[in-house]
Motif scaffolding. Structure first.
Motif, PDB file in Angstrom:
ATOM      1  N   GLN A  19       0.312  -1.389   1.546  1.00 32.50           N
ATOM      2  CA  GLN A  19       1.174  -0.309   0.849  1.00 32.50           C
ATOM      3  C   GLN A  19       0.449   0.897   0.277  1.00 32.50           C
ATOM      4  N   GLU A  20      -0.740   0.712  -0.405  1.00 32.07           N
ATOM      5  CA  GLU A  20      -1.637   1.861  -0.939  1.00 32.07           C
ATOM      6  C   GLU A  20      -1.846   2.903   0.114  1.00 32.07           C
ATOM      7  N   ASP A  21      -2.183   2.385   1.322  1.00 36.43           N
ATOM      8  CA  ASP A  21      -2.434   3.133   2.528  1.00 36.43           C
ATOM      9  C   ASP A  21      -1.377   3.918   3.015  1.00 36.43           C
ATOM     10  N   LEU A  22      -0.163   3.339   3.003  1.00 32.44           N
ATOM     11  CA  LEU A  22       1.262   3.849   3.110  1.00 32.44           C
ATOM     12  C   LEU A  22       1.346   5.181   2.345  1.00 32.44           C
ATOM     13  N   PHE A  23       1.469   4.774   0.999  1.00 33.92           N
ATOM     14  CA  PHE A  23       1.818   5.577  -0.193  1.00 33.92           C
ATOM     15  C   PHE A  23       0.657   6.870   0.179  1.00 33.92           C
ATOM     16  N   THR A  24      -0.342   6.570   0.219  1.00 40.20           N
ATOM     17  CA  THR A  24      -1.759   7.715   0.204  1.00 40.20           C
ATOM     18  C   THR A  24      -1.324   8.731   1.437  1.00 40.20           C
ATOM     19  N   GLN A  25      -0.979   7.983   2.510  1.00 41.60           N
ATOM     20  CA  GLN A  25      -0.680   8.888   3.756  1.00 41.60           C
ATOM     21  C   GLN A  25       0.532   9.709   3.458  1.00 41.60           C
ATOM     22  N   ALA A  26       1.626   8.962   2.966  1.00 41.88           N
ATOM     23  CA  ALA A  26       2.852   9.811   2.687  1.00 41.88           C
ATOM     24  C   ALA A  26       2.595  10.999   1.840  1.00 41.88           C
ATOM     25  N   LYS A  89       3.421  -0.812  11.925  1.00 43.19           N
ATOM     26  CA  LYS A  89       3.071  -2.257  11.806  1.00 43.19           C
ATOM     27  C   LYS A  89       3.623  -2.578  10.517  1.00 43.19           C
ATOM     28  N   PRO A  90       4.047  -3.712  10.298  1.00 46.00           N
ATOM     29  CA  PRO A  90       4.807  -4.020   8.862  1.00 46.00           C
ATOM     30  C   PRO A  90       3.834  -3.850   7.906  1.00 46.00           C
ATOM     31  N   VAL A  91       4.195  -3.490   6.602  1.00 47.57           N
ATOM     32  CA  VAL A  91       3.480  -3.429   5.298  1.00 47.57           C
ATOM     33  C   VAL A  91       4.324  -4.313   4.434  1.00 47.57           C
TER      34      VAL A  91
END
Length: 157
Positions: A19-26, A89-91
């Motif tokens: 989740q943190e990686d997702l939020f960081t990239q976004a 891939k799912p988060v």
């Protein structure tokens, strides 16, 4: 579904580890587009911990990915936007219905609204769209892996 809240530059396909990686990239992409302010990343992470946004898709149709609707306070948003994010891939997100439940999420709709309670309206509009869409169309949308194709799909409705 658009009302100027959808833009091809803010439709993403992200390969995130968590989740943190997702939020960081976004966040990095949204900041570059001038859509969010400094502090957005910390706030969206903190808000997701306190108020999870994962949602099971079982009521929308069979074989659809679970969804999430992350957002934060309007003071960290510069422009209103619905940000569709296909996850390669799912988060894991926690359920907004039962925070004790973890859900593997395959598609997010990040809600950007600069008004104090604006994300409620944006969430309502998005949920209305999803609940009224044909499950086969949703399956097609959630399978797309090209940001422009995601935009084009949502723009046609």
């Amino acid at each position: 579904m658009t009302e100027k809240i959808l833009d091809p530059a803010s439709c993403f396909v992200i390969d995130a580890e968590d989740q943190e990686d997702l939020f960081t990239q976004a966040y990095q992409r949204l900041l570059k587009e001038g859509l969010v302010a400094d502090g957005f990343l910390d706030q969206v992470i903190e808000r997701e911990e306190d108020y999870p946004t994962g949602l099971s898709s079982q009521n929308l149709g069979a074989d659809l990915p679970n969804l999430a609707f992350p957002h934060t306070e309007g003071i960290f948003v510069k422009k209103d936007r619905l940000v569709p994010i296909k996850l390669l891939k799912p988060v894991t997100f926690h359920s907004m219905v039962d925070p004790q439940v973890s859900l593997p999420v395959g598609f997010c709709f990040m809600l950007l609204d600069d008004k104090a309670d604006g994300q409620a309206k944006l969430l309502s509009q998005t949920m209305t769209y999803l609940s009224q869409a044909n499950p086969s169309e949703l399956k097609e949308l959630f399978a797309l892996t090209d940001p422009q194709a995601i935009y084009d799909f949502l723009e046609k409705d």
